[in-house]
Every structure is written in C-alpha cells, then in structure tokens.
Scaffold this active site. Structure first.
Site, PDB file in Angstrom:
ATOM      1  N   HIS A 169       0.853  -1.187   0.000  1.00 16.89           N
ATOM      2  CA  HIS A 169       0.000   0.000   0.000  1.00 16.89           C
ATOM      3  C   HIS A 169       0.892   1.241   0.000  1.00 16.89           C
ATOM      4  O   HIS A 169       1.752   1.396   0.862  1.00 16.89           O
ATOM      5  CB  HIS A 169      -0.923   0.000   1.214  1.00 16.89           C
ATOM      6  CG  HIS A 169      -2.040  -0.980   1.081  1.00 16.89           C
ATOM      7  ND1 HIS A 169      -1.844  -2.333   1.161  1.00 16.89           N
ATOM      8  CD2 HIS A 169      -3.367  -0.803   0.856  1.00 16.89           C
ATOM      9  CE1 HIS A 169      -3.006  -2.954   1.003  1.00 16.89           C
ATOM     10  NE2 HIS A 169      -3.942  -2.050   0.813  1.00 16.89           N
ATOM     11  N   LYS A 218     -14.214   4.911   5.085  1.00 17.45           N
ATOM     12  CA  LYS A 218     -14.591   5.819   4.001  1.00 17.45           C
ATOM     13  C   LYS A 218     -16.093   5.740   3.736  1.00 17.45           C
ATOM     14  O   LYS A 218     -16.725   6.728   3.363  1.00 17.45           O
ATOM     15  CB  LYS A 218     -13.793   5.458   2.741  1.00 17.45           C
ATOM     16  CG  LYS A 218     -14.011   6.378   1.561  1.00 17.45           C
ATOM     17  CD  LYS A 218     -12.878   6.265   0.556  1.00 17.45           C
ATOM     18  CE  LYS A 218     -12.746   4.861   0.019  1.00 17.45           C
ATOM     19  NZ  LYS A 218     -13.857   4.514  -0.892  1.00 17.45           N
TER      20      LYS A 218
END
Length: 923
Positions: A149, A585
C-alpha cells in the site's frame, strides 16, 4: 548525606533538544554553503516567524504573507529545507525514545505494558490452567503481513541516508573522547550534505519489482534475526510456565506478504510477478542460510581427537569434502560442508540466479524441503549436547535452526488477493467456454451456489490446452497456476491464503474456490474422499453493510457441504479478513470501528455454533482513518474470543519503516503483537462483565448517529466531491510515484470508488484529518442530549472498556494533528464561495463539537493529556508544518490558476513529502 537529585522533565528532554539543535545547525550550514546566504536567510526568517506563530506572538497569516509570490526557484530549496529539518527531528526523537527506555530499564522500573515481560507478569498472576492454555494456543499464530500500500513517501535512498545518520548520532552519543566525537560530527556533516544533494521524490513510479525488493529488504535489516529470536524466547518462556503442555509446536511469529500477490486493482501483478516474488523471497532465505553455514564452520572447529561425535554426524562428515584429508579430524566442519553442498544444490534448483555463497559439487543431492535441512542441523545440535558442548550449540547454530524452523525455504507466506467482481466475470467465462452454463452472471444466488458446488465435486477441468479466453480470464487463470508452481517448489506455506476482496455472498467464496481448483490448488477428492485445498479461502468484508452481513455469509457458506468439507480438511480453521479502510470511508470513524467490533462478535458466535476455529485478519492501515494506532491497544480492544491465539494484520507503507527498519524497534513492535495476542487470548481484558450487552446496545445507537452525521456531509451534501477535490491535493497524490497501483479503482468522481489511501492522505495534507473523527462529536452530543447520567455512562465505559478507550485515544491522536486554521487556507481554494462556506462550516462545527465531547467524557481539557510525549512531539513539529502547509496552498493556487510548470508541480510534491514526514504518517 545529600539527597539524590530527581531528574526533571527539562533534564530528560535536554539530550533531545541538543540533538535537534546540532542537526539543525549542520543542515543550516549546509544550506548556507551550497544555496547561498539569501536562500538561507529567507529560510531562517520563515522558521523564526513560524516559531512566533506557535507562541501566538503574531497571527496565522504571518508565514503565508512571507511566502506569497515567492519565486519558485527559491521556494524549492525552502520546501526541501523544512522537509529535511523535520526528517532530522524525527531521527533525533527516535534516538531519544531509545535513550529514555534505557534509562527506565537501568532504574529498575516495571516493564512497559506492551512488553512480553509485563505480559508474563500478568499471566503468572492469573494462575492459568495448563490444559486451557494448551487448547487456546494450539493454533497460535501472530502474522504481520507486509503490503505494498503506497503510503511510504520517502525514497529508499533517503531512508538509507537517514539510517546512516542515525547510526552516527548514536555513536556520537556514546563517544567520550573529544577527538572521536569531532570525527563523528565530521562524518555526520558529510552525510547531511549527501542528503541535501539527494532528490527527495522519485522521478518514476515504483515498479512492482521495486516494491518486492523493498519489502524483502526488511528481512535483511532486522526481521531475519529478530523474528526467530523472539519465537525461541516466547516458546521457552511459556513452556517454563506450563511444562506439562507442549506449547507452540510451531513458531508463533510467521510473517506474510501481499507484495506480488495482491492484484486487486493492480494490473501489474502477473503470473511472472507471482513467481518472481516467491523466488526472490526464497533467495533471501537460502542466501542467508548458506552464509550462516560458512560462519558456523569457522566456529565449530572441534577435533575428533578431543571430542566424540554421534554416528549421524560421523555419517554427515564422511560425506563432506571429496578429499578425506581436508579438515580430516574436524567432523563438524566436514559435516557442515556436506550440508552446504546440499543446500547449494537446493538453491540452484529453485532459484533463477546463482548464489555467491553456494558451493557446487557434481551429483549433489538437493534437500527435498526445509525439514530435511533442519534434521541435519538438529543432528549437529544433538551431537554437541551429547559431548557436553551445548554452549556452542546455543549460539549461531541455535539461531540458524530457529530461522529455518520459522522461514523454511519460502521466507514468508505470499497471499493472493483479487476482487470478487473479477472472479465472477472470469468464472462466468470459464463456465461458458466449457459448456456448463452460457450465462452464469444471470443466475440468482442459490442457483450459482448449487452450480459451483457441483463443479467443485468433479475432477473434470473447465479448460483444455486449446481454450480461447479473454485477456482478463487468461491472466487470472495463469496467476493461479503460477501460485501452484510456487507451492510445488517451496511448499504450501509459500502461498497460504487466497483473499476475496469486496466479498458479499457465498458464491463469491465458491467462485474463488473454483479458480483454485482450475489452477490445481484445490483437489476435489472425487470420486473418493473429501475435497481439500492447500490455500485458505479468506472472505474480506469491507463496507459497513458487508461487515454487518459477514457472519451470515460465513454461516451460509458452512452450510454448503463441499465448502464445509474444505474447512474440515484445513483443521476446521476459517480465516476472515476485516477491512478498516473502506468501512471508514463508507461510514465514518465511529460507525466503522463499531461495525468491525460487531462483525467480530457475530463471527465469534458463528464459530462457536459451527465448531470452526476462527482466525481474524485485520486490514489495518497506518493512519487512524484506516485502522491505525498502537497495535497492542488495538489487539486488547478486540471482543472476547476474537483473538484465541491467532492474529494476522497488515503492515503498510511508512508504518513498516517506523516499526521494522531498526532491530530494537522491530523487536519491540513484534513483542507488542505477541503480548497483545497472549493477553487477549488468556486473560479477561474486555472488562465489561454483565454490562457487555447494554454497552453493545449503547454503541449500536452511537454508531447509527455517527454514520448519519457522516453521511450528511460526505454522501448527501451536493458538491461535496468537488469541494474535496478543490480543497485538498488529492489530484496530486497520484503523481507522488509512491506505489505501482493506480489511485482509483476506476475513473470516477465517486468517493466510493476512490482508494482509501488518497482519500486519507489528501485530508491529512490539508490538516483536516476528517476520516479520523468526523461524525463522532455529533453522535456523542446527540446521544447524551444534555443528560448528566448519560455522560457518566460514557465516562464509565471510557475507564473500563479497552475498545471505547482506544477509539477515543486514537481520535485524540489524529485531532491533535489537525489544524483548522490551516484547513481554512485550503478551503479558500474552492471556487464556489457558497459551497466552501457551507461545507467548511460543517467541518468546523463538527470539529469543535468533537473536541467538547472528548473533553467531557475523558475529563481531559487538552488532547493527549494522557500522552505527554506525543503531545510534546506534535507541538514541536508546528514550526516545520506551518511553512510546508502555507507553501503547499500557495503552489496549489498557482497551479489551479494556470501555472502548470514542472517546477510548481515538483514543489507541490515536495511539500506533500515533507508534510507526510512531519506528521509521521501519510495515508
């Protein structure tokens, strides 16, 4: 007799201040010498003004006014200067942390809570039953999984330079001779000059091969030595406490990686990349083993005239050097040479490049696997102990044996991951090609499950050698077949897990199983026997809805006989992965945290009812908005029964370097993972007792309120996405070249399709930190409703419940790094004044509301009142953050006004790098 002097906080921090002053002076001298006095003078004026802003001697606009209209040729060295100031300050803080830890140990103070020493004390006090401990730890595993990531903004070159300066600063600290100290300071000056002359940001995006190399580098830096040592230490400590239980038959720490196997949204992961990742990892292990054998032979020079050996070692020695006169009376050296020859032949067979440490001999027999290699090392160990030379066996030989036991020939488990949507498309194509069903995608869920279950029972492959497939399907099948080649070469631990991201149904799990069958990793067991799979099928539940339905999905999968048989063949073990980033999110900080906790409670109950052994894999990011925070606290905040001796978690981006780049840090962080796992498994850490259900119901209400408040801003306010794009540098995140993966899953203006890393990183750069707190204050305030009794309930939960305490502690950490006065400058970049005022007004109100409620519940008037060292660290960073933020806003304004010169773009990227360094996290 005089009283001993008590060390004050001023005394304790003086070495840190001295180090920062020294390094800042060295950097300042370097800038003045190489950029000229005018640039240096501007940097100094800005730095002094930033300090005055921090002391509230001047207004927040002071630095912004100084930087308005500054020539880009001057702006670039100014940005680099503050970026390097903070990088060197980070370095000094790390040294200070180690310095203070050494002082505490020397003073005989109790061990820190997250250490194994503290955990052992707690276990001793609990008087646990040996049989219960053996059962709970029968499948023990703590697995940090390194991922690619892209949140590490530092180049490897910069990281290496920082490491060298750290080592020199530590040596300077120890030096007592003035001449030696002066020499070290000269070397530090040279390193700082080299650093100043080094580019901070990458010109080209990282290739996945680069990411693989970066991930493996941590084994060479620390992990190869530290992990086996901790495994041996923990095993010895637990067996000493419960000698009747054969605890930790396998090493508890077994690392993993996603780099080269995670193809969700990364088109650059191919079959060749999978093979490359596995082969490179094996090369790290085999090269190190061969080098250790060379060193071991230097120390085991025991003579047969003085020391007897066992028949097994005599046999190994006889097969040693071709010339019997070579080390003729040194049986251990001859035996080790034979082992080295066999290991060299193994490396030659499985690696795609020669190994310098190898020694080739004709007709050498490779090892069939690491167990054979370990058996030979064990034979040497047994022989040394039989002759009374166990002291020699306890050094390098013991370390090598522990390493082989931990890493095998594969080094790390390479997880595979793909999105369920891709699986569905590929399986539909395979079924259509084979004539099984022309339109699988049109089938309802129950028909899909029935069809897939039947296919998993048959040995008939769907594809023949001449199958014509789309590019996507051919690639996916090729990747799974490459994984089978890796397993055949390095063993089943080389590819232990197959993760299904965005998993929403039983068919999503069975589609992955069908692909594994087609690739040869799943054996249907037909016509006789039960199916089995060398790879664990791992559903990943990511959104709040999927987390809520995850337990039901798993329960339904276990009702499908063929899937239940696969789980049974794996020892009744089922791993489930929980996604922290997308849930946040999707629903905001508080709602996501509670959805994860609730999902774990429900999964634990399914495991209890179905008789499976549940293992959870936590997809945590580096920042609080993506599940970050102290790992030890996070583990203790899990519900009862959720850990049960086994835990996997992702380690991402800048967190990897912070935790594993230096041996001491690596040891502490890995210790904390095991400490948390042991305590959560063996002790009652939840602390709620009979109050658990009322607390859960309370959190259900809070989470619903928080999610609604978050949705009103993020999902329901017209123009929010446009505000986000204009008021943050999200568009520029993709230009940082910090990873091989695209910033979005697909071209879109939707928040849901934006990857979590740029979402979090953009808010972080603009100092809003919205994913780490928004919606929490509104939920708490509405639920309390001015009722003192309700507020008291929350305060009680904060004191008693690790989950709730950790949620508020992490929130405080992220809010302490926010700065809404700076955020207001970013909001000015939004063209639509009405939209700007509406959305930033909502953000400012919720920020103030959250601060009020945090103070009311915790009793702390200031954030981080219970973590003074972190509070001080953040406070001290202000003078570096202020110029970087103000400069970023200035350059974003120029870029959006039409000045798209390469220098302006480079300046923005430099500020992003500097701010990520200053905040000590990025995405």
């Amino acid at each position: 007799m005089t009283e001993p002097r008590i060390e004050t906080e001023q005394d304790a921090t003086r070495p840190l201040r001295d180090d920062i002053r020294f390094l800042g002076g060295v950097l300042g001298d370097t800038i003045r010498d190489h950029e000229g006095p005018e640039v240096f003078d501007l940097i100094e004026r800005v730095r002094i003004e930033a300090f005055r802003v921090r002391r509230e001697e001047v207004g927040r606009s002071a630095v912004a006014e100084m930087l308005r209209g500054v020539d880009i040729a001057v702006a670039l060295p100014l940005i680099r200067a503050f970026s390097y100031f903070v990088l060197l300050a980070n370095l000094a803080e790390d040294i200070q942390r180690d310095r203070r830890r050494a002082v505490h140990v020397a003073a005989g103070e109790p061990p820190q809570d997250s250490s194994l020493a503290a955990t052992y004390r707690k276990l001793d006090a609990a008087a646990l039953d040996a049989a219960a401990v053996a059962d709970l730890l029968s499948d023990a595993l703590v697995s940090p999984v390194i991922t690619a990531h892209p949140t590490e903004t530092r180049r490897r070159t910069v990281f290496d330079a920082q490491t060298r300066i750290t080592e020199l600063m530590r040596a300077r600290q120890r030096a007592t001779d003035p001449a030696e100290r002066a020499a070290l300071e000269s070397r530090i000056r040279r390193q700082v000059l080299s650093l100043w002359r080094t580019a901070l940001i990458r010109l080209a995006r990282l290739r996945i091969q680069d990411e693989i190399a970066v991930g493996l580098r941590y084994y060479e830096l620390t992990l190869f030595d530290v992990i086996p040592a901790i495994n041996a230490e923990v095993r010895a400590a637990l067996r000493a406490r419960w000698p009747g239980a054969d605890l930790l038959a396998r090493p508890i720490l077994r690392p993993g990686s996603w780099i080269g196997g995670d193809r969700d949204g990364n088109p650059y992961v191919t079959a060749e990349v999978v093979r490359h990742a596995a082969t490179q990892a094996a090369g790290v292990a085999l090269r190190r083993y061969l080098a250790e054998l060379v060193e071991l032979a230097k120390t085991l020079s025991l003579s047969a005239r003085l020391v007897p050996v066992t028949p097994r070692v005599a046999e190994l020695a006889a097969a040693g050097y071709p010339d019997p006169a070579t080390h003729g009376d040194e049986p251990y050296r001859r035996a080790l040479h034979h082992i080295r020859v066999r290991l060299s032949a193994t490396a030659d067979r499985v690696l795609d490049a020669p190994v310098p440490e190898a020694v080739a001999e004709p007709d050498a027999q490779p090892y069939a696997g690491p167990r054979e290699f370990l058996d030979d090392l064990d034979a040497i160990d047994a022989s040394l102990r039989a002759s009374g030379d166990g002291l020699l066996a306890d050094d390098r030989l013991a370390a090598l044996r522990h390493a082989v036991e931990t890493f095998g020939f594969h080094l790390q488990g390479l997880d595979m991951r793909q999105n369920s949507e891709v699986h569905e498309q590929v399986v539909a194509e395979l079924l259509a090609w084979a004539g099984v069903h022309p339109a699988y995608g049109d089938l309802p869920e129950d028909a899909r499950v029935e069809l897939l279950a039947a296919e998993l029972r048959t040995r008939r492959p769907l594809l023949g050698p001449h199958a014509r497939l789309s590019e996507q399907a051919a690639k996916e099948v090729g990747i799974v077949r490459a994984a089978k080649q890796v397993v055949d070469t390095f063993g089943p631990e080389a590819v232990p897990n197959y993760i299904i991201s965005m998993c929403t149904s039983v068919s999503d799990m069975l589609e992955a199983a069908l692909l594994l069958k087609e690739g040869g990793l799943l054996d249907p067991g037909a016509p006789e026997g039960s199916p089995s799979c060398t790879v664990n099928i791992v559903p990943l539940f990511e959104t709040i809805e999927d987390l809520g339905a995850g337990a039901a999905t798993l329960a339904a999968a276990l009702e499908v006989p063929v899937y239940r048989e696969l789980v049974a063949a794996a020892g009744m073990r089922q791993e489930v992965m929980l996604g922290y980033s997308d849930s946040n999110k999707d629903g905001g900080y508080l709602a996501a945290n509670w959805a994860l906790y609730r999902a774990e409670l429900d999964l634990v109950e399914v495991a209890r009812k179905t008789g499976i052994r549940l293992r959870l894999f936590h997809g945590r990011g580096g920042t609080v908005g993506r599940g970050g925070g102290r790992s030890y606290d996070a583990i203790l905040a899990q519900p009862a029964g959720a850990v049960r001796g086994a835990l996997r978690l992702t380690e991402q981006g800048e967190v990897i370097a912070a935790k594993y780049a230096e041996p001491g840090a690596a040891h502490r962080n890995l210790e904390s993972l095991i400490a948390g796992t042991l305590e959560s498994t063996l002790l009652d850490v939840e602390g709620l007792g009979a109050d658990a259900e009322p607390a859960y119901e309370l959190m259900d209400e809070l989470a619903a309120l928080a999610r609604a408040a978050y949705a009103r801003l993020v999902h329901e306010t017209p123009g929010f996405v446009e505000y986000f794009r204009q008021s943050t540098p999200v568009a520029e995140v993709g230009d940082l070249n910090i990873g091989s993966r695209p910033a979005s899953r697909k071209p879109t203006n939707s928040v849901s399709d934006l990857r979590a890393i740029p979402w979090v990183m953009a808010w972080s750069q603009a100092r809003v930190m919205l994913p780490g707190w928004y919606g929490t204050g509104a939920a708490l305030e509405e639920w309390v409703g001015g009722d003192p009794g309700r507020l008291a309930r929350l305060t009680d939960l904060y004191r008693r419940w690790p989950f709730f305490r950790t949620v508020l502690s992490n929130l405080a950490q992220v809010m302490a790094k926010s700065d809404l006065d700076i955020a207001a400058r970013y909001a000015e970049l939004v063209d639509d004044a009405a939209l700007r005022d509406q959305i930033f007004g909502m953000i400012r109100e919720e920020h103030a509301r959250t601060l009020r409620m945090h103070a009311a519940i915790t009793g702390h008037d200031q954030l981080l009142a219970d973590n003074r060292s972190l509070a001080e660290s953040i406070h001290n960073r202000f003078p570096y953050l202020e110029p970087l933020n103000q400069m970023q806003v200035e350059l974003l304004r120029r870029l959006r006004s039409g000045d798209d010169s390469e220098l302006v773009k480079r300046g923005i990227l430099l500020t992003m790098n500097g701010l990520a360094t200053a905040l000590r996290n990025s995405g």
